[in-house]
Write a protein that holds these residues in place. Structure first.
Motif: not given
Length: 314
Positions: A21-39
């Protein structure tokens, strides 16, 4: 019948025992590193100490907020999705209040009530007001502010994501000069108070326009007795976006004999027809102060405000 049921029960128990048996996963959020630039090409002289980035996912109603130190940008972790974005400076904003922050189109900054004037610390609730401005809220002037909006930003999984925004200055610079003030030596103190009516009370970051709620904003005028001038500078959100308002300059001051005076000037044309709405310079003349009475004369009742409407001399 018992002999028929027993084998089936045994088979079910064996199957259940053999399952992993495996626990059910209801969290489908996946973070990615993103660079922010202020021009800062639209505001090269801007110097905020930190910025706030508000990301509005197209798939949800609430936004995500990130504090980014400095003015250049940084790296954030964010769920991959498609977004609209607004950035604002969040340093030195004690003057700022916010409305509708979860609405990318209606996110608004505005200023809190002005409870007293800066030079004489007079309570604004007790001040006489120029005709037609009595119902306007007295609101403090804003500080420096920059913001930007960008739409349809895709943050993708397994990609080198970069978000670039182009902040620009959203406030307007106003200056006031009252020339050739008669009997200026009668003015008490090195600074006096002024107000300007009919100004927008805020700015909508999302729609990139000022509000349509008029307020009166107070500011301080410096007294130069040698040049017989009163001068002041302050920031505003400019005129209301689509609502036509009228602009009255009011000057409040004490004379050295303790009497209180206020003067009003109609400066509507100078504000509404300014060549550069972001930099408005108001110049008036014709202010003649009364000569302050000495102790040998009949002193005025200092609890009463004396008023005068000044016709402009340009």
């Amino acid at each position: 019948m018992k002999r028929l049921i027993l084998p089936y029960l045994t088979l079910i128990l064996v199957l259940l025992t053999g399952c992993n048996h495996k626990d059910l996963c209801f969290d489908h959020t996946h973070n990615v590193e993103t660079r922010v630039v202020f021009d800062w090409s639209n505001a090269p002289d801007a110097n905020p100490e930190s910025m706030e980035l508000c990301m509005y996912p197209l798939s949800a109603s609430n936004h995500l907020s990130y504090n980014i130190p400095g003015r250049e940008g940084g790296v954030i972790e964010i769920p991959f999705d498609s977004y609209n974005a607004i950035c604002v400076n969040n340093d030195d904003v004690d003057w700022a209040l916010y409305r509708n922050t979860n609405d990318v189109n209606d996110f608004e900054v505005y200023t809190h009530d002005a409870s007293e004037l800066g030079a004489y610390q007079l309570l604004t609730s007790s001040l006489p007001r120029a005709d037609g401005t009595e119902d306007e809220r007295m609101a403090v002037t804003p500080g420096m502010a920059w913001s930007s909006r960008s739409d349809n930003i895709s943050v993708l999984k397994d990609e080198d994501n970069v978000i670039t925004l182009y902040p620009e200055e959203i406030v307007c610079h106003y200056s006031v000069e009252i020339q050739d003030v008669g009997n200026i030596s009668s003015a008490q103190g090195e600074t006096i108070d002024g107000t300007l009516s009919g100004m927008a009370d805020g700015y909508h970051h999302g729609s990139r326009q000022s509000s349509d709620t008029p307020v009166t904003m107070p500011f301080i005028l410096s007294v130069d007795k040698d040049d017989a001038t009163l001068t002041g500078e302050f920031l505003t959100f400019g005129e209301c976006n689509s609502l036509k308002t009228h602009h009255t300059l009011t000057v409040y001051l004490f004379l050295t004999d303790g009497s209180k005076w206020y003067y009003t000037f109609n400066v509507d044309d100078q504000v509404s027809k300014a060549p550069d709405p972001k930099h408005v310079h108001i110049v008036v003349s014709g202010l003649n102060l009364p000569k302050a009475m000495t102790s040998g004369g009949l002193l005025p009742e200092v609890n009463d405000w004396q008023t005068e409407i000044v016709d402009l001399k340009m």
